[in-house]
Design a protein around this motif. Structure first.
Motif, PDB file in Angstrom:
ATOM      1  N   GLY A  20       0.844  -1.184   0.000  1.00  0.00           N
ATOM      2  CA  GLY A  20       0.000   0.000   0.000  1.00  0.00           C
ATOM      3  C   GLY A  20       0.883   1.239   0.000  1.00  0.00           C
ATOM      4  N   ARG A  21       0.389   2.325  -0.581  1.00  0.00           N
ATOM      5  CA  ARG A  21       1.215   3.512  -0.771  1.00  0.00           C
ATOM      6  C   ARG A  21       0.580   4.743  -0.151  1.00  0.00           C
ATOM      7  NH1 ARG A  21       5.454   2.832  -3.665  1.00  0.00           N
ATOM      8  NH2 ARG A  21       5.592   4.969  -4.411  1.00  0.00           N
ATOM      9  N   ASP A  22       1.422   5.767  -0.014  1.00  0.00           N
ATOM     10  CA  ASP A  22       0.982   7.095   0.422  1.00  0.00           C
ATOM     11  C   ASP A  22       0.175   7.025   1.725  1.00  0.00           C
ATOM     12  OD1 ASP A  22       2.177   8.109  -1.921  1.00  0.00           O
ATOM     13  OD2 ASP A  22       0.359   7.684  -3.051  1.00  0.00           O
ATOM     14  N   ILE A  23       0.776   6.390   2.730  1.00  0.00           N
ATOM     15  CA  ILE A  23       0.121   6.231   4.028  1.00  0.00           C
ATOM     16  C   ILE A  23       0.183   7.553   4.789  1.00  0.00           C
ATOM     17  CG2 ILE A  23       0.112   4.972   6.219  1.00  0.00           C
ATOM     18  CD1 ILE A  23       1.717   2.735   4.714  1.00  0.00           C
ATOM     19  N   THR A  24      -0.975   7.988   5.266  1.00  0.00           N
ATOM     20  CA  THR A  24      -1.063   9.189   6.086  1.00  0.00           C
ATOM     21  C   THR A  24      -1.843   8.851   7.354  1.00  0.00           C
ATOM     22  OG1 THR A  24      -1.081  10.606   4.122  1.00  0.00           O
ATOM     23  CG2 THR A  24      -1.871  11.596   6.171  1.00  0.00           C
ATOM     24  N   VAL A  25      -1.289   9.257   8.499  1.00  0.00           N
ATOM     25  CA  VAL A  25      -1.977   9.114   9.778  1.00  0.00           C
ATOM     26  C   VAL A  25      -2.454  10.513  10.175  1.00  0.00           C
ATOM     27  CG1 VAL A  25      -1.785   8.404  12.197  1.00  0.00           C
ATOM     28  CG2 VAL A  25      -0.515   7.163  10.431  1.00  0.00           C
ATOM     29  N   VAL A  26      -3.769  10.639  10.373  1.00  0.00           N
ATOM     30  CA  VAL A  26      -4.376  11.911  10.739  1.00  0.00           C
ATOM     31  C   VAL A  26      -4.719  11.851  12.224  1.00  0.00           C
ATOM     32  CG1 VAL A  26      -6.237  13.537  10.246  1.00  0.00           C
ATOM     33  CG2 VAL A  26      -5.366  12.068   8.409  1.00  0.00           C
ATOM     34  N   ASP A  27      -4.122  12.747  13.017  1.00  0.00           N
ATOM     35  CA  ASP A  27      -4.351  12.767  14.464  1.00  0.00           C
ATOM     36  C   ASP A  27      -5.580  13.619  14.763  1.00  0.00           C
ATOM     37  OD1 ASP A  27      -4.351  13.006  17.199  1.00  0.00           O
ATOM     38  OD2 ASP A  27      -2.278  13.692  17.354  1.00  0.00           O
ATOM     39  N   LEU A  28      -6.667  12.961  15.140  1.00  0.00           N
ATOM     40  CA  LEU A  28      -7.930  13.643  15.436  1.00  0.00           C
ATOM     41  C   LEU A  28      -8.185  13.743  16.937  1.00  0.00           C
ATOM     42  CD1 LEU A  28     -10.069  11.773  12.765  1.00  0.00           C
ATOM     43  CD2 LEU A  28      -9.093  14.065  12.566  1.00  0.00           C
ATOM     44  N   PRO A  47      -8.640  -2.862  -7.278  1.00  0.00           N
ATOM     45  CA  PRO A  47      -9.563  -3.417  -6.280  1.00  0.00           C
ATOM     46  C   PRO A  47      -8.981  -4.654  -5.574  1.00  0.00           C
ATOM     47  CG  PRO A  47     -10.782  -2.804  -8.239  1.00  0.00           C
ATOM     48  CD  PRO A  47      -9.313  -2.652  -8.568  1.00  0.00           C
ATOM     49  N   GLN A  48      -8.251  -5.470  -6.303  1.00  0.00           N
ATOM     50  CA  GLN A  48      -7.649  -6.668  -5.700  1.00  0.00           C
ATOM     51  C   GLN A  48      -6.608  -6.280  -4.641  1.00  0.00           C
ATOM     52  OE1 GLN A  48      -7.909  -6.079  -9.018  1.00  0.00           O
ATOM     53  NE2 GLN A  48      -9.400  -7.622  -9.637  1.00  0.00           N
ATOM     54  N   GLN A  49      -5.814  -5.250  -4.928  1.00  0.00           N
ATOM     55  CA  GLN A  49      -4.820  -4.807  -3.950  1.00  0.00           C
ATOM     56  C   GLN A  49      -5.502  -4.172  -2.742  1.00  0.00           C
ATOM     57  OE1 GLN A  49      -1.996  -1.723  -5.036  1.00  0.00           O
ATOM     58  NE2 GLN A  49      -0.542  -2.417  -3.476  1.00  0.00           N
ATOM     59  N   VAL A  50      -6.563  -3.397  -2.954  1.00  0.00           N
ATOM     60  CA  VAL A  50      -7.312  -2.803  -1.845  1.00  0.00           C
ATOM     61  C   VAL A  50      -7.830  -3.912  -0.921  1.00  0.00           C
ATOM     62  CG1 VAL A  50      -9.425  -1.538  -1.251  1.00  0.00           C
ATOM     63  CG2 VAL A  50      -7.901  -0.648  -3.029  1.00  0.00           C
ATOM     64  N   GLN A  51      -8.396  -4.977  -1.492  1.00  0.00           N
ATOM     65  CA  GLN A  51      -8.869  -6.107  -0.687  1.00  0.00           C
ATOM     66  C   GLN A  51      -7.722  -6.783   0.047  1.00  0.00           C
ATOM     67  OE1 GLN A  51     -10.839  -8.396  -3.738  1.00  0.00           O
ATOM     68  NE2 GLN A  51     -12.856  -7.541  -3.237  1.00  0.00           N
ATOM     69  N   ILE A  53      -4.883  -5.498   0.990  1.00  0.00           N
ATOM     70  CA  ILE A  53      -4.425  -4.620   2.074  1.00  0.00           C
ATOM     71  C   ILE A  53      -5.357  -4.755   3.269  1.00  0.00           C
ATOM     72  CG2 ILE A  53      -4.132  -2.206   2.775  1.00  0.00           C
ATOM     73  CD1 ILE A  53      -3.228  -1.651  -0.177  1.00  0.00           C
ATOM     74  N   ALA A  54      -6.666  -4.735   3.022  1.00  0.00           N
ATOM     75  CA  ALA A  54      -7.644  -4.860   4.120  1.00  0.00           C
ATOM     76  C   ALA A  54      -7.459  -6.182   4.872  1.00  0.00           C
ATOM     77  CB  ALA A  54      -9.063  -4.741   3.587  1.00  0.00           C
ATOM     78  N   HIS A  55      -7.291  -7.266   4.148  1.00  0.00           N
ATOM     79  CA  HIS A  55      -7.099  -8.572   4.790  1.00  0.00           C
ATOM     80  C   HIS A  55      -5.786  -8.605   5.572  1.00  0.00           C
ATOM     81  CE1 HIS A  55     -10.690 -10.308   3.156  1.00  0.00           C
ATOM     82  NE2 HIS A  55     -10.306 -10.061   1.914  1.00  0.00           N
ATOM     83  N   SER A  56      -4.741  -8.013   5.014  1.00  0.00           N
ATOM     84  CA  SER A  56      -3.447  -7.972   5.684  1.00  0.00           C
ATOM     85  C   SER A  56      -3.531  -7.160   6.974  1.00  0.00           C
ATOM     86  CB  SER A  56      -2.391  -7.367   4.745  1.00  0.00           C
ATOM     87  OG  SER A  56      -1.142  -7.259   5.391  1.00  0.00           O
ATOM     88  N   ILE A  92      -8.878   2.696   2.909  1.00  0.00           N
ATOM     89  CA  ILE A  92      -8.036   2.186   1.821  1.00  0.00           C
ATOM     90  C   ILE A  92      -8.738   2.549   0.514  1.00  0.00           C
ATOM     91  CG2 ILE A  92      -6.827   0.178   0.890  1.00  0.00           C
ATOM     92  CD1 ILE A  92      -7.726  -1.228   3.634  1.00  0.00           C
ATOM     93  N   PHE A  93      -8.106   3.373  -0.276  1.00  0.00           N
ATOM     94  CA  PHE A  93      -8.720   3.922  -1.482  1.00  0.00           C
ATOM     95  C   PHE A  93      -8.010   3.488  -2.756  1.00  0.00           C
ATOM     96  CE2 PHE A  93      -9.816   7.396   1.516  1.00  0.00           C
ATOM     97  CZ  PHE A  93     -11.134   7.633   1.176  1.00  0.00           C
ATOM     98  N   LEU A  94      -8.764   3.469  -3.851  1.00  0.00           N
ATOM     99  CA  LEU A  94      -8.147   3.549  -5.169  1.00  0.00           C
ATOM    100  C   LEU A  94      -7.747   5.012  -5.366  1.00  0.00           C
ATOM    101  CD1 LEU A  94     -10.467   1.361  -7.449  1.00  0.00           C
ATOM    102  CD2 LEU A  94      -8.206   0.794  -6.546  1.00  0.00           C
ATOM    103  N   PRO A  95      -6.760   5.305  -6.217  1.00  0.00           N
ATOM    104  CA  PRO A  95      -6.254   6.681  -6.337  1.00  0.00           C
ATOM    105  C   PRO A  95      -7.326   7.731  -6.660  1.00  0.00           C
ATOM    106  CG  PRO A  95      -4.771   5.157  -7.450  1.00  0.00           C
ATOM    107  CD  PRO A  95      -5.979   4.359  -7.024  1.00  0.00           C
ATOM    108  N   GLU A  96      -8.230   7.446  -7.583  1.00  0.00           N
ATOM    109  CA  GLU A  96      -9.218   8.450  -7.986  1.00  0.00           C
ATOM    110  C   GLU A  96     -10.146   8.806  -6.828  1.00  0.00           C
ATOM    111  OE1 GLU A  96      -9.406   5.142  -9.624  1.00  0.00           O
ATOM    112  OE2 GLU A  96      -7.595   5.815 -10.653  1.00  0.00           O
ATOM    113  N   GLU A  97     -10.568   7.804  -6.069  1.00  0.00           N
ATOM    114  CA  GLU A  97     -11.462   8.041  -4.938  1.00  0.00           C
ATOM    115  C   GLU A  97     -10.756   8.792  -3.825  1.00  0.00           C
ATOM    116  OE1 GLU A  97     -11.547   5.331  -6.793  1.00  0.00           O
ATOM    117  OE2 GLU A  97     -13.635   5.430  -7.442  1.00  0.00           O
TER     118      GLU A  97
END
Length: 119
Positions: A20-28, A47-51, A53-56, A92-97
Motif C-alpha cells: 500500500g502507498r501514500d500512508i497518512t496518519v491523521v491525528d484527530l 480493487p484486488q490490492q485494496v482487498q 491490504i484490508a485482509h493484511s 483504503i482507497f483507489l487513487p481516484e477516490e
C-alpha cells in the motif's frame, strides 16, 4: 495511548506488507467532533490490492495488537474500504477516490504524519 500506537504500527505494517502507498496518519485526538482518535489513509492500485491490504491489516492487527475491526465496509467493490477499530478508522482507497474525497484535509487543525513508501 501505548495501545493506540501499537494498533497504528500494526495497521501500517499490514498496509506495507501488501505494498500500500501514500500512508497518512491523521491525528484527530484534539478534535471534539471527530468519530475516532486517528484516521489511517492509504492507496491501493487495484480493487484486488485494496482487498489484499484490508485482509493484511486484519491479520497483522489480530496477531500483533490483539485487535479486530468492529466493522469493515466496502470490500465488495473495493474502491474505498473502511475498517473501524474504534480508536482508529482505516481508509483504503483507489487513487481516484482518494483524490476525490480528500479525507486528509477535512479537518484543517489535525496534524498529519506521512509514512514513507517502501519500494
Amino acid at each position: 495511548m501505548k495501545e493506540s500506537n501499537s494498533l497504528i504500527d500494526s495497521i501500517v505494517e499490514g498496509i506495507q506488507d501488501k505494498k500500500g502507498r501514500d500512508i497518512t496518519v491523521v491525528d484527530l485526538s484534539k478534535i471534539d467532533e471527530a468519530a475516532c482518535r486517528q484516521f489511517v489513509i492509504c492507496t491501493g492500485n487495484s480493487p484486488q490490492q485494496v482487498q489484499a491490504i484490508a485482509h493484511s491489516i486484519g491479520d497483522v492487527t489480530r496477531e500483533k495488537a490483539n485487535a479486530r475491526p468492529l466493522a469493515v465496509s466496502g470490500l465488495q467493490n473495493a474502491v474505498w474500504v473502511a475498517m473501524d477499530f474504534s480508536e482508529a478508522i482505516v481508509h483504503i482507497f483507489l487513487p481516484e477516490e482518494r483524490d476525490f474525497y480528500d479525507l486528509e484535509h477535512l479537518w484543517a487543525d489535525a496534524p498529519l504524519k506521512h509514512i514513507p513508501n517502501i519500494d
